[in-house]
Enzyme design. Structure first.
Site, PDB file in Angstrom:
ATOM      1  N   SER A  29       0.868  -1.175   0.000  1.00  0.00           N
ATOM      2  CA  SER A  29       0.000   0.000   0.000  1.00  0.00           C
ATOM      3  C   SER A  29       0.907   1.226   0.000  1.00  0.00           C
ATOM      4  CB  SER A  29      -0.937  -0.062   1.212  1.00  0.00           C
ATOM      5  OG  SER A  29      -1.770   1.076   1.263  1.00  0.00           O
ATOM      6  N   TYR A  37      -5.134   7.892  -6.256  1.00  0.00           N
ATOM      7  CA  TYR A  37      -4.100   6.984  -5.740  1.00  0.00           C
ATOM      8  C   TYR A  37      -4.453   6.478  -4.338  1.00  0.00           C
ATOM      9  CZ  TYR A  37       0.572   5.358  -4.397  1.00  0.00           C
ATOM     10  OH  TYR A  37       1.634   4.601  -3.965  1.00  0.00           O
ATOM     11  N   LYS A  93      -5.095   2.594  -2.812  1.00  0.00           N
ATOM     12  CA  LYS A  93      -4.228   2.027  -1.777  1.00  0.00           C
ATOM     13  C   LYS A  93      -5.001   1.694  -0.499  1.00  0.00           C
ATOM     14  CE  LYS A  93      -0.300   1.875  -3.959  1.00  0.00           C
ATOM     15  NZ  LYS A  93       0.383   0.584  -4.187  1.00  0.00           N
TER      16      LYS A  93
HETATM   17  N1  LIG Z   1       8.127   5.047  -4.629  1.00  0.00           N
HETATM   18  C1  LIG Z   1       7.308   5.485  -3.671  1.00  0.00           C
HETATM   19  O1  LIG Z   1       7.406   6.624  -3.204  1.00  0.00           O
HETATM   20  C2  LIG Z   1       6.255   4.586  -3.114  1.00  0.00           C
HETATM   21  C3  LIG Z   1       5.755   3.512  -3.830  1.00  0.00           C
HETATM   22  N2  LIG Z   1       4.763   2.738  -3.313  1.00  0.00           N
HETATM   23  C4  LIG Z   1       4.218   1.617  -4.079  1.00  0.00           C
HETATM   24  O2  LIG Z   1       5.245   0.658  -4.284  1.00  0.00           O
HETATM   25  C5  LIG Z   1       5.039  -0.010  -5.525  1.00  0.00           C
HETATM   26  C6  LIG Z   1       6.289   0.101  -6.372  1.00  0.00           C
HETATM   27  O3  LIG Z   1       6.561   1.452  -6.584  1.00  0.00           O
HETATM   28  P1  LIG Z   1       7.908   1.960  -7.276  1.00  0.00           P
HETATM   29  O4  LIG Z   1       8.996   1.017  -6.986  1.00  0.00           O
HETATM   30  O5  LIG Z   1       8.027   3.377  -6.938  1.00  0.00           O
HETATM   31  O6  LIG Z   1       7.456   1.866  -8.821  1.00  0.00           O
HETATM   32  P2  LIG Z   1       8.263   1.733 -10.200  1.00  0.00           P
HETATM   33  O7  LIG Z   1       7.479   2.525 -11.185  1.00  0.00           O
HETATM   34  O8  LIG Z   1       9.691   2.033 -10.044  1.00  0.00           O
HETATM   35  O9  LIG Z   1       8.078   0.186 -10.542  1.00  0.00           O
HETATM   36  C7  LIG Z   1       6.805  -0.309 -10.824  1.00  0.00           C
HETATM   37  C8  LIG Z   1       6.908  -1.755 -11.239  1.00  0.00           C
HETATM   38  O10 LIG Z   1       5.599  -2.273 -11.473  1.00  0.00           O
HETATM   39  C9  LIG Z   1       5.504  -2.763 -12.805  1.00  0.00           C
HETATM   40  N3  LIG Z   1       4.148  -2.548 -13.278  1.00  0.00           N
HETATM   41  C10 LIG Z   1       3.478  -1.378 -13.358  1.00  0.00           C
HETATM   42  N4  LIG Z   1       2.259  -1.564 -13.867  1.00  0.00           N
HETATM   43  C11 LIG Z   1       2.140  -2.889 -14.123  1.00  0.00           C
HETATM   44  C12 LIG Z   1       1.127  -3.697 -14.678  1.00  0.00           C
HETATM   45  N5  LIG Z   1      -0.054  -3.189 -15.070  1.00  0.00           N
HETATM   46  N6  LIG Z   1       1.341  -5.038 -14.810  1.00  0.00           N
HETATM   47  C13 LIG Z   1       2.516  -5.567 -14.409  1.00  0.00           C
HETATM   48  N7  LIG Z   1       3.519  -4.848 -13.891  1.00  0.00           N
HETATM   49  C14 LIG Z   1       3.336  -3.520 -13.751  1.00  0.00           C
HETATM   50  C15 LIG Z   1       6.563  -1.996 -13.569  1.00  0.00           C
HETATM   51  O11 LIG Z   1       7.019  -2.659 -14.736  1.00  0.00           O
HETATM   52  P3  LIG Z   1       6.337  -2.390 -16.203  1.00  0.00           P
HETATM   53  O12 LIG Z   1       6.074  -0.927 -16.286  1.00  0.00           O
HETATM   54  O13 LIG Z   1       7.335  -2.889 -17.191  1.00  0.00           O
HETATM   55  O14 LIG Z   1       5.094  -3.213 -16.214  1.00  0.00           O
HETATM   56  C16 LIG Z   1       7.682  -1.946 -12.524  1.00  0.00           C
HETATM   57  O15 LIG Z   1       8.338  -3.192 -12.467  1.00  0.00           O
HETATM   58  C17 LIG Z   1       3.810   0.643  -6.143  1.00  0.00           C
HETATM   59  O16 LIG Z   1       2.675  -0.142  -5.821  1.00  0.00           O
HETATM   60  C18 LIG Z   1       3.730   1.986  -5.461  1.00  0.00           C
HETATM   61  O17 LIG Z   1       2.418   2.480  -5.413  1.00  0.00           O
HETATM   62  C19 LIG Z   1       4.264   2.968  -2.062  1.00  0.00           C
HETATM   63  C20 LIG Z   1       4.729   3.996  -1.306  1.00  0.00           C
HETATM   64  C21 LIG Z   1       5.772   4.895  -1.763  1.00  0.00           C
HETATM   65  C1  LIG Z   2       0.276   6.832  10.375  1.00  0.00           C
HETATM   66  C2  LIG Z   2       0.898   7.206   9.064  1.00  0.00           C
HETATM   67  C3  LIG Z   2       2.014   8.227   9.218  1.00  0.00           C
HETATM   68  C4  LIG Z   2       1.822   9.310   8.217  1.00  0.00           C
HETATM   69  C5  LIG Z   2       2.905  10.320   8.158  1.00  0.00           C
HETATM   70  C6  LIG Z   2       2.435  11.483   7.332  1.00  0.00           C
HETATM   71  C7  LIG Z   2       3.349  11.787   6.201  1.00  0.00           C
HETATM   72  C8  LIG Z   2       2.634  12.314   5.017  1.00  0.00           C
HETATM   73  C9  LIG Z   2       3.614  12.787   3.974  1.00  0.00           C
HETATM   74  C10 LIG Z   2       3.176  12.486   2.577  1.00  0.00           C
HETATM   75  C11 LIG Z   2       3.525  11.122   2.169  1.00  0.00           C
HETATM   76  C12 LIG Z   2       3.013  10.740   0.811  1.00  0.00           C
HETATM   77  C13 LIG Z   2       3.281   9.296   0.626  1.00  0.00           C
HETATM   78  C14 LIG Z   2       2.982   8.841  -0.748  1.00  0.00           C
HETATM   79  C15 LIG Z   2       3.963   7.789  -1.133  1.00  0.00           C
HETATM   80  C16 LIG Z   2       3.578   7.138  -2.385  1.00  0.00           C
HETATM   81  O1  LIG Z   2       2.889   6.158  -2.369  1.00  0.00           O
HETATM   82  C17 LIG Z   2       4.031   7.720  -3.684  1.00  0.00           C
HETATM   83  N1  LIG Z   2       5.250   8.413  -3.566  1.00  0.00           N
HETATM   84  C18 LIG Z   2       4.160   6.638  -4.720  1.00  0.00           C
HETATM   85  O2  LIG Z   2       4.897   7.030  -5.841  1.00  0.00           O
END
Ligand SMILES: NC(=O)C1=CN([C@@H]2O[C@H](COP(=O)(O)OP(=O)(O)OC[C@H]3O[C@@H](n4cnc5c(N)ncnc54)[C@H](OP(=O)(O)O)[C@@H]3O)[C@@H](O)[C@H]2O)C=CC1
Ligand SMILES: CCCCCCCCCCCCCCCC(=O)[C@@H](N)CO
Length: 273
Positions: free
Chosen positions: A147, A161, A165
């Protein structure tokens, strides 16, 4: 008891980039066999090469599967079957495929709501649905959902988004209650902003307010986030804020167990009748 990663088959959706790739590396370093699931084949092969540098024995395999996890359930079921034929039953599934687009509610296309819900939510349902039966039968399994902090708090710019999540959390908690008596454990990670290609993409779409809110916290390294996610999946512990619900959940778990025993009894009765 903790899941033994050496020799285990770990499937990581979204394993070709960012947090997912780091999760794959973390598991591989601990001796697991890995299946990477994502769409783009070049990125998959690139990630496979990078992961293989961390091998600890010469039996370890990294399998790549190109599929969209959000489109067609039967397709997802098929590729999971293929992976199980090659590397054995899935011991751990990490649902990390996902994407983020930010914008004010009225500025986001309606299609963005559909897209984020299908990738982030249905894209976690389909792979989980494809592995759950075997996990329950084997009485072995871990399912990890990814999430976000934006999956605990609804934040400006994240109407599409955050809701996708939040949906993951509901799915995970309900599923956990179903599968616990079968020794299958479900965990949910709520990562903060993390330095990945996906985060860089998201930043291109953030309104000022979202950017300022996001800047109140620091950006994490994907290696660090991945390490925590893998640790939480192996040794499952209860988060503090869930303690209030503990009493209720405990009594609900006992209902589930009672029904399980009752069902087994009536099945035996049916057979002997
Ligand atoms: N980075 C952040 O700040 C945060 C990220 N998250 C969550 O963590 C997860 C990973 O994020 P992050 O590492 O930043 O993302 P990236 O964009 O770096 O990587 C995403 C991955 O998912 C794959 N993907 C995307 N869409 C599909 C699809 N429809 N089918 C199959 N594969 C798919 C992509 O490959 P391809 O495009 O080739 O399919 C890639 O491997 C996500 O769920 C994101 O919401 C949560 C909190 C914070
Ligand atoms: C009890 C929970 C503690 C909360 C602390 C509050 C902090 C809020 C700051 C904003 C954070 C935004 C996160 C989004 C991350 C994400 O999913 C994307 N970056 C994906 O690409």
């Amino acid at each position: 008891k903790p899941l033994a990663l050496p020799g285990a088959h770990v499937v990581v959706t979204g394993g070709s980039s960012g947090i997912g790739k780091c999760i794959a590396i973390e598991c591989y370093k601990q001796g697991a066999f890995i299946t990477l699931v994502a769409r783009n084949e070049d990125k998959l092969l690139q990630a496979k090469k990078e992961i293989e540098k961390h091998s600890i024995n010469d039996k370890q395999v990294v399998l790549c599967i190109s599929v969209d996890v959000s489109q067609d359930y039967s397709q997802v079921e098929n590729v999971i079957k293929q992976a199980q034929e090659k590397l054995g039953p899935v011991d751990m599934l990490v649902n990390c495929a996902g994407m983020s687009l930010a914008g004010k509610f009225e500025d986001l296309e309606v299609s963005t709501f559909e897209r984020l819900m299908s990738v982030n939510y249905l894209g976690s349902v389909y792979p989980s649905r494809a592995v759950i039966t075997t996990m329950k039968e084997r009485r072995v399994g871990r399912i990890v959902f990814v999430s976000s902090q934006a999956g605990q708090l609804g934040l400006f710019g994240f109407t599409a988004y955050s809701s996708s999540k939040f949906a993951i959390r509901g799915l995970a908690e309900a599923l956990q209650m179903e599968v616990k008596p079968y020794n299958v454990y479900v965990t949910v990670a709520y990562p903060p902003d993390t330095d990945t290609p996906g985060f860089a993409e998201e930043n291109k779409t953030k309104p000022l307010e979202t950017r300022l809110i996001s800047e109140t916290t620091s950006v994490c390294k994907p290696e660090q986030v991945a390490k925590q996610i893998v640790k939480d999946a192996i040794v499952v512990t209860m988060g503090l804020f869930r303690t209030i619900a503990l009493f209720y959940l405990g009594s609900f778990d006992s209902i589930v167990r009672r029904c399980m025993v009752q069902r087994a009894k009536s099945e035996i009765a049916d057979k002997t009748a």
